[in-house]
Write an enzyme that holds these catalytic residues in place. Structure first.
Site, short mmCIF file in Angstrom:
data_model
loop_
_atom_site.label_atom_id
_atom_site.label_comp_id
_atom_site.label_asym_id
_atom_site.label_seq_id
_atom_site.Cartn_x
_atom_site.Cartn_y
_atom_site.Cartn_z
N LYS A 339 0.83 -1.21 0.00
CA LYS A 339 0.00 0.00 0.00
C LYS A 339 0.86 1.26 0.00
CE LYS A 339 -4.28 -1.92 1.82
NZ LYS A 339 -5.27 -1.95 2.92
N ARG A 373 -3.27 -10.18 5.10
CA ARG A 373 -3.82 -10.23 3.74
C ARG A 373 -2.78 -9.65 2.80
NH1 ARG A 373 -6.78 -6.85 0.30
NH2 ARG A 373 -8.29 -7.95 -1.01
#
Length: 392
Positions: A339, A373
């Site tokens: 991210k 995740r």
């Protein structure tokens, strides 16, 4: 002279043995070694003052607002309790002697209670979090921020899912709608079209559980009917009022995530008065609402939502303070892989963020993550196995 970093009880026992302490005294010193910093909300001035005095008599301390000392009638405030397990035991006992403070004593007792491995009840099985679990990401859309895990061909998707399983993934998570910052919503028909040709093949091909990343109850229903056993809902079951009843009826596992706003607008100057308190309160309320709707608490996993309506500083603070969410007594899932907060400070594209993501994986496991995740299963699995060995 040096400061001793007692990471776990085994190391502490080694140090006590080296200096010849009587083993019968080990439990006493273990409780003294484990320190607590507890934030207690919603205190009246009277409660704050009495609690501070009781804490001091027990060998602990409570930081309270300066005007609370003078009996201010201002709105209720918070305090920070400094204690270890031994002083906390004493304080809880004193609080339980006074009915008007017993609520605080009960809450502290819950925090002071050792917790073992948590279970996650999903359709057809029970998952036990005795180690860090890995959830592999498969995006079947062309709008996800990282191209490495975007797939649209069913044969390639099945191959990717099988590879993730072989690499050590514990769960496969399939998303047909991008939730990256600025992403436009996808209507139900299109999301369903993307899943129809792929999800049934993946669930038949994989032995591990399959999760579907959606906040729409109609999509979740299709997913469950076609072999998915977990729904990963970025809205925390807020966007579709039918979601809770579906999870209750089917017994599917649910990941409840915190998000401020919606994907299209969530990163437009997100602001919090008290980040950790607000995220914690949100997740607690969503758990309570789910249980009220008849969903088993054991079916729930929580996710603080890194990157979902959070500033750069917010994300880093959540990572550092992740362990605070253990008080919810549910496994903690985290989605940090590649991210923006991993690479933007250094000008790195998503394709260049593997090393940073792996470094954060180690830190997140140390700080309390139960489920990661990720895009990069085999690399993260290696990290998780090592870090679990060091800290668990």
């Amino acid at each position: 002279m040096r400061r001793v970093m007692t990471i776990n009880n085994a190391y502490l026992e080694e140090e006590l043995a080296r200096i010849g302490v009587d083993p019968a005294a080990y439990p006493i010193f273990k409780r003294k070694a484990e320190s607590f910093l507890v934030k207690i909300d919603d205190l009246s001035s009277a409660q704050a003052n009495v609690l501070k005095q009781l804490a001091l008599t027990c060998g602990a301390d409570l930081a309270i607002p300066k005007d609370a000392y003078f009996g201010s009638r201002r709105k209720r405030s918070a305090g920070l309790l400094f204690a270890n397990r031994r002083t906390l035991d004493k304080l809880i006992s004193r609080l339980n002697e006074q009915s008007w403070l017993s609520r605080i004593g009960s809450s502290l007792n819950a925090l002071n209670r050792p917790t073992g491995a948590l279970d996650w009840r999903i359709i057809g099985r029970k998952i036990r979090f005795e180690r860090t679990l890995i959830m592999g990401i498969i995006n079947i859309n062309q709008d996800s921020f990282y191209s490495g895990n975007r797939y649209t061909n069913d044969r390639i998707v099945v191959r990717a899912a099988r590879e993730m399983e072989q690499e050590g993934a514990d769960i496969i998570d399939i998303g047909a709608e991008s939730s990256r910052p600025g992403a436009e919503p996808v209507d139900e028909k299109e999301e369903l079209r993307r899943l129809k040709g792929i999800l049934p093949v993946v669930t038949r091909s994989c032995r591990i559980p399959v999760s579907v990343d959606t906040y729409k109850a109609s999509i979740a229903k299709f997913a469950i009917e076609n072999g998915a056993s977990i729904i990963n809902d970025i809205s925390g079951m807020r966007f579709d009022p039918r979601m809770a009843s579906l999870i209750r009826r089917t017994g599917a596992g649910i990941v409840i995530m915190h998000m401020k706003g919606k994907p299209r607008t969530m990163q437009k100057r997100p602001r919090y008065r008290d980040l950790m308190a607000e995220v914690f309160s949100f997740l607690k309320q969503r758990i309570d609402d789910a249980v009220e709707h008849g969903i088993a608490r054991e079916s729930i996993v929580v996710d603080p939502g890194l990157g979902f309506g959070k500033s750069l500083k917010d994300n880093y603070q959540i990572i550092e303070r992740l362990g605070e969410f253990r008080a919810l007594e549910r496994p903690i899932a985290v989605g940090h892989s590649r991210k923006s907060f991993v690479g933007v400070p250094f000008g790195l594209s998503p394709e260049q963020r593997l090393e940073g993501s792996l470094g954060l994986s180690a830190l997140l496991i140390k700080n309390g993550a139960s489920l990661l995740r990720v895009h990069d299963v085999v690399e993260t699995k290696k990290v998780a196995l090592l870090i679990d060995r060091v800290f668990r």
